[in-house]
Enzyme design. Sequence first.
Site, mmCIF file in Angstrom:
data_model
loop_
_atom_site.group_PDB
_atom_site.id
_atom_site.type_symbol
_atom_site.label_atom_id
_atom_site.label_comp_id
_atom_site.label_asym_id
_atom_site.label_seq_id
_atom_site.Cartn_x
_atom_site.Cartn_y
_atom_site.Cartn_z
ATOM 1 N N LYS A 124 -0.231 -7.003 6.251
ATOM 2 C CA LYS A 124 0.204 -5.612 6.078
ATOM 3 C C LYS A 124 0.852 -5.046 7.335
ATOM 4 O O LYS A 124 1.412 -3.952 7.297
ATOM 5 C CB LYS A 124 -0.988 -4.725 5.684
ATOM 6 N N SER A 525 -3.259 -12.930 -3.287
ATOM 7 C CA SER A 525 -3.001 -13.422 -1.944
ATOM 8 C C SER A 525 -1.767 -14.309 -1.971
ATOM 9 O O SER A 525 -1.448 -14.935 -2.981
ATOM 10 C CB SER A 525 -4.212 -14.229 -1.459
#
Length: 624
Positions: A124, A525
């Site tokens: 992120k 993921s």
Amino acid sequence: MPKLRSATSTEGRNMAGARALWRATGVKDNDFGKPIIAIANSFTQFVPGHVHLKDMGSLVASAIEEAGGIAKEFNTIAVDDGIAMGHGGMLYSLPSRELIADSVEYMVNAHCADALVCISNCDKITPGMLMAALRLNIPVVFVSGGPMEAGKTKLSDKLIKLDLVDAMVAGADSNVSDEDSAKIERSACPTCGSCSGMFTANSMNCLTEALGLSLPGNGSMLATHADRRELFLEAGRRVMALAKRYYHQDDESALPRNIANFKAFENAMTLDIAMGGSSNTVLHLLAAAQEADVDFTMADIDRMSRLVPHLCKVAPSTPKYHMEDVHRAGGVMGILGELDRAGLLHTDVFHVAADNDGTPGSGTLKSVLAQYDVMQTQDEKVKHFFMAGPAGIPTTKAFSQDCRWPSLDNDRQEGCIRSREFAFSQEGGLAVLSGNVAENGCIVKTAGVDESNLTFVGSARVYESQDDAVAGILGGEVVAGDVVVIRYEGPKGGPGMQEMLYPTSYLKSRGLGKACALITDGRFSGGTSGLSIGHVSPEAAAGGTIALIENGDRIEIDIPKRSIKLAVSDVELNARREKMHSLGPMAWKPIGRQRYVSLALKAYAMLATSADKGAVRDRSKLED
């Protein structure tokens, strides 16, 4: 001619106090008037992709100061998705992206910095910094910490390559002995750096090269290799060159919004599809495009996914290749070169790695490819650069080795990177599906889907949370032929849009990896493979049809036709929707879910949009 932003806090008698404070940070009399370059670092001891970044800011700063600037470093947070996985910590991962973007904006604007270097790496952090850079629109260069070396271990007298996902699958597989599981766990993540496959972190760091905002090798050069040191130094030199072009020459081509324009976003998505990048990249590119005021949407991604071939297959889609192998084959520039030869790339876009001297073609991706594409360059230094390889020595130190591959991988027929003629498939590694389950679309990483699973019909097995799904999978509730539905895990409903790596890993560990499908309004993921469909939009909490699916419903998935359908009549769906609405305040909420949601997460959820909008804040709720 644009005025230095920093002049606001360094010029005039009324800024005497500010200058006094600048002096207290080390600024000298003869420094005032120089551009102030912010260095956004993300060093933390929590994340293997960031443990080695502590001294990187000083490297960048030394190059900035040598080029005539004032360097000032600050830090942002960084969440490790792998460590936060499988418990309440994962609720914080995606919201941290917005927090990082805001923190960079706050620091840069509060101190009137003139330009920015972003030292990022993991999931992120790169997207958050990218959003901030495009929001601020000041000269910027990205430089990441680099990927870790692939893990290696010997099982049954055979040397195999490993990564984080292998450790997770082995740990959940009762057929793997404790001894072998421990070997895999200890070998899976041997060095500092972002996880070794084409997971979210490495995907995003590759995409910054395609967007034109980072230097060649940024996405593929190993964190441990000595050659990576030069990337940090060059980032400092480059940002100063960009600052001078903008502030001294009024050259707006040095600004990120003029570099990362619509064509550049198409290039980035083209690369993403060609290399089978993480499905999370779709979320982050959509978010970044909104910050740049670029009209780039799911419709564009859908269009491109039908045109772009799959040219590079990397873990988790295959155990054969990791990022170290991508680098040996020419890295991102090698893939972009093949896309260019296939007529699928815009090469007239600006790039921070190219000098713009005003002559036709200067400063563009075309000139960068001429120098850095190993299939066309005549520069032996560039070829030497892409031969940088792993040492196989566990370490948390950057630049700790200088090993080289004996040769480049220029095999475009059977190598890590393929030409269009010899592509792994003529359709790319990501696809957008739509239908009554996902009216606004959903995403599947086709690079990780077995050919036998490109079409799938099964019965819904519905769970109101990831935790319930994990319990159901491990408890034997899920059987071959099921479509596992995990809902109320979207940006608003989670909140935070958790990654579903544990459910997919546990399906594999129970031998159901090809026998079941999984759909969710959450996300996956970058380490996920298999028939895993995420980002279902609208999400359940926003009134999406996924909230109306019942156990036993027939779900039809057809990737070649880009379709996902709930085989329930419109009449029945309307009846279910009316029943849901009748619940009043309890409508569009998970039944019986026990989950602590902090005030910080509730604040995030209030403004969060569904995944088809990048899960960014709903601007309509913030307008005056």
